[in-house]
Motif scaffolding. Sequence first.
Motif, PDB file in Angstrom:
ATOM      1  N   PRO A  55       0.817  -1.214   0.000  1.00 40.71           N
ATOM      2  CA  PRO A  55       0.000   0.000   0.000  1.00 40.71           C
ATOM      3  C   PRO A  55       0.853   1.266   0.000  1.00 40.71           C
ATOM      4  O   PRO A  55       1.726   1.434   0.855  1.00 40.71           O
ATOM      5  CB  PRO A  55      -0.811  -0.130   1.289  1.00 40.71           C
ATOM      6  N   GLY A  56       0.615   2.136  -0.968  1.00 41.15           N
ATOM      7  CA  GLY A  56       1.317   3.415  -1.044  1.00 41.15           C
ATOM      8  C   GLY A  56       2.752   3.328  -1.522  1.00 41.15           C
ATOM      9  O   GLY A  56       3.499   4.314  -1.432  1.00 41.15           O
ATOM     10  N   ALA A  57       3.159   2.177  -2.049  1.00 40.21           N
ATOM     11  CA  ALA A  57       4.570   1.971  -2.371  1.00 40.21           C
ATOM     12  C   ALA A  57       5.093   2.956  -3.414  1.00 40.21           C
ATOM     13  O   ALA A  57       4.455   3.221  -4.427  1.00 40.21           O
ATOM     14  CB  ALA A  57       4.793   0.552  -2.856  1.00 40.21           C
ATOM     15  N   GLU A  58       6.272   3.509  -3.113  1.00 34.19           N
ATOM     16  CA  GLU A  58       7.050   4.296  -4.064  1.00 34.19           C
ATOM     17  C   GLU A  58       8.408   3.602  -4.181  1.00 34.19           C
ATOM     18  O   GLU A  58       9.163   3.548  -3.212  1.00 34.19           O
ATOM     19  CB  GLU A  58       7.257   5.727  -3.569  1.00 34.19           C
ATOM     20  N   LEU A  59       8.698   3.052  -5.351  1.00 27.99           N
ATOM     21  CA  LEU A  59       9.923   2.277  -5.528  1.00 27.99           C
ATOM     22  C   LEU A  59      10.996   3.131  -6.181  1.00 27.99           C
ATOM     23  O   LEU A  59      10.768   3.771  -7.207  1.00 27.99           O
ATOM     24  CB  LEU A  59       9.658   1.054  -6.398  1.00 27.99           C
ATOM     25  N   HIS A  60      12.187   3.105  -5.577  1.00 25.40           N
ATOM     26  CA  HIS A  60      13.344   3.820  -6.106  1.00 25.40           C
ATOM     27  C   HIS A  60      14.476   2.828  -6.346  1.00 25.40           C
ATOM     28  O   HIS A  60      14.915   2.143  -5.410  1.00 25.40           O
ATOM     29  CB  HIS A  60      13.814   4.905  -5.135  1.00 25.40           C
ATOM     30  N   LEU A  61      14.917   2.723  -7.597  1.00 26.79           N
ATOM     31  CA  LEU A  61      16.123   1.966  -7.914  1.00 26.79           C
ATOM     32  C   LEU A  61      17.257   2.984  -7.959  1.00 26.79           C
ATOM     33  O   LEU A  61      17.302   3.837  -8.844  1.00 26.79           O
ATOM     34  CB  LEU A  61      15.980   1.249  -9.257  1.00 26.79           C
ATOM     35  N   VAL A  62      18.168   2.905  -6.992  1.00 20.77           N
ATOM     36  CA  VAL A  62      19.080   4.007  -6.726  1.00 20.77           C
ATOM     37  C   VAL A  62      20.503   3.672  -7.170  1.00 20.77           C
ATOM     38  O   VAL A  62      21.025   2.589  -6.880  1.00 20.77           O
ATOM     39  CB  VAL A  62      19.087   4.355  -5.211  1.00 20.77           C
ATOM     40  N   TRP A  63      21.114   4.624  -7.845  1.00 27.93           N
ATOM     41  CA  TRP A  63      22.532   4.536  -8.181  1.00 27.93           C
ATOM     42  C   TRP A  63      23.079   5.960  -8.299  1.00 27.93           C
ATOM     43  O   TRP A  63      22.345   6.946  -8.142  1.00 27.93           O
ATOM     44  CB  TRP A  63      22.744   3.718  -9.445  1.00 27.93           C
ATOM     45  N   LYS A  64      24.359   6.063  -8.595  1.00 25.30           N
ATOM     46  CA  LYS A  64      25.007   7.375  -8.657  1.00 25.30           C
ATOM     47  C   LYS A  64      24.435   8.244  -9.772  1.00 25.30           C
ATOM     48  O   LYS A  64      24.321   9.469  -9.621  1.00 25.30           O
ATOM     49  CB  LYS A  64      26.512   7.202  -8.872  1.00 25.30           C
ATOM     50  N   LYS A  65      24.104   7.622 -10.889  1.00 26.52           N
ATOM     51  CA  LYS A  65      23.594   8.354 -12.039  1.00 26.52           C
ATOM     52  C   LYS A  65      22.386   7.622 -12.613  1.00 26.52           C
ATOM     53  O   LYS A  65      22.235   6.418 -12.430  1.00 26.52           O
ATOM     54  CB  LYS A  65      24.666   8.461 -13.132  1.00 26.52           C
ATOM     55  N   ARG A  66      21.567   8.370 -13.334  1.00 25.78           N
ATOM     56  CA  ARG A  66      20.453   7.756 -14.051  1.00 25.78           C
ATOM     57  C   ARG A  66      20.954   7.301 -15.416  1.00 25.78           C
ATOM     58  O   ARG A  66      20.598   7.858 -16.462  1.00 25.78           O
ATOM     59  CB  ARG A  66      19.315   8.748 -14.228  1.00 25.78           C
ATOM     60  N   GLU A  67      21.776   6.284 -15.409  1.00 23.41           N
ATOM     61  CA  GLU A  67      22.293   5.678 -16.623  1.00 23.41           C
ATOM     62  C   GLU A  67      22.185   4.170 -16.493  1.00 23.41           C
ATOM     63  O   GLU A  67      22.322   3.619 -15.392  1.00 23.41           O
ATOM     64  CB  GLU A  67      23.757   6.078 -16.856  1.00 23.41           C
ATOM     65  N   LEU A  68      21.942   3.504 -17.600  1.00 21.37           N
ATOM     66  CA  LEU A  68      21.794   2.058 -17.570  1.00 21.37           C
ATOM     67  C   LEU A  68      22.986   1.387 -16.900  1.00 21.37           C
ATOM     68  O   LEU A  68      24.130   1.754 -17.148  1.00 21.37           O
ATOM     69  CB  LEU A  68      21.650   1.516 -18.996  1.00 21.37           C
ATOM     70  N   VAL A  69      22.686   0.429 -16.038  1.00 19.88           N
ATOM     71  CA  VAL A  69      23.726  -0.409 -15.455  1.00 19.88           C
ATOM     72  C   VAL A  69      23.418  -1.847 -15.833  1.00 19.88           C
ATOM     73  O   VAL A  69      22.250  -2.234 -16.004  1.00 19.88           O
ATOM     74  CB  VAL A  69      23.810  -0.260 -13.920  1.00 19.88           C
ATOM     75  N   GLU A  70      24.461  -2.659 -15.951  1.00 22.24           N
ATOM     76  CA  GLU A  70      24.258  -4.048 -16.332  1.00 22.24           C
ATOM     77  C   GLU A  70      24.301  -4.941 -15.106  1.00 22.24           C
ATOM     78  O   GLU A  70      25.346  -5.132 -14.485  1.00 22.24           O
ATOM     79  CB  GLU A  70      25.326  -4.516 -17.320  1.00 22.24           C
ATOM     80  N   GLY A  71      23.139  -5.473 -14.748  1.00 17.24           N
ATOM     81  CA  GLY A  71      23.117  -6.502 -13.736  1.00 17.24           C
ATOM     82  C   GLY A  71      23.771  -7.757 -14.296  1.00 17.24           C
ATOM     83  O   GLY A  71      23.749  -7.999 -15.509  1.00 17.24           O
ATOM     84  N   PHE A  72      24.327  -8.552 -13.413  1.00 19.31           N
ATOM     85  CA  PHE A  72      25.098  -9.717 -13.860  1.00 19.31           C
ATOM     86  C   PHE A  72      24.207 -10.945 -13.989  1.00 19.31           C
ATOM     87  O   PHE A  72      23.541 -11.330 -13.027  1.00 19.31           O
ATOM     88  CB  PHE A  72      26.213 -10.001 -12.854  1.00 19.31           C
TER      89      PHE A  72
END
Length: 255
Positions: A55-72
């Motif tokens: 309920p009310g969730a606000e999700l933030h995927l956080v890193w230094k910059k808003r640039e694509l990162v490659e998960g492994f």
Amino acid sequence: MGTLPVQVQEMPTMTEMRRKMVGSGNKPFKVAIVISPGFIPMDMIGIQTVLATCPGAELHLVWKKRELVEGFPNWWTMPTTTFEECPEDLDVLAAPMMPPEVTGDPEVVAFFRDRGSRARYVIGVCCGVLLAGAAGLLRGKRVTASYNALSVVGDLGPSEVLPPGSGVVVDGNLYTAGPGIGSFEASLMVAADAFGQRVGELFELAIEYDPHPPFGTGNANNAAPALLEQFRAIESHMMPLYRAGTTQALRNVPA
């Protein structure tokens, strides 16, 4: 790689499903997951799946910059929020496994300590527990982590390190777990604590969370010695780097 434009396409069926699960008019429930180059997607996907539908969730995927990162491996992900933009009053701060270059990075550690010291809940999964340790958040706590990371966790100030097979270890607002399913189990437990057990039960049912390991080797206690040795060798080059980076970072964190 530069920032790509994001186009949001509404899917009414999914919007309606979410409304039925959590209702509307809820106060914000702010969830931040730190991601980075080399992060392990399976360690964050349970957090995203469960807590982003609270309920009310606000999700933030956080890193230094808003640039694509490659998960492994090959799991390209767009951060939604930078360290500077991330809300200060988080309900949940979470860390999946990230490489040692990240868990010992002073900028990352400083962010995690700042937000984690105020968050309502902190979740560490797999080697993400080591980032919490580098930030001083394991001091005096009962914790667990992934099998290989257990050899490092003890250097980061916990009162007790629990062995493989311990499930999610809860100490106050700190939830630590091994990899993979640990992200689901810790998140279900946080959801139940924050919103009541009925919500946790509903979410567990909604995702039909009921693991059945096909080979029975998901717990290191049940694996053959030769298999354990092979597994340890896969990450053997990383553990000294995790130890050096996180312990050095912790030395700079006031007791």
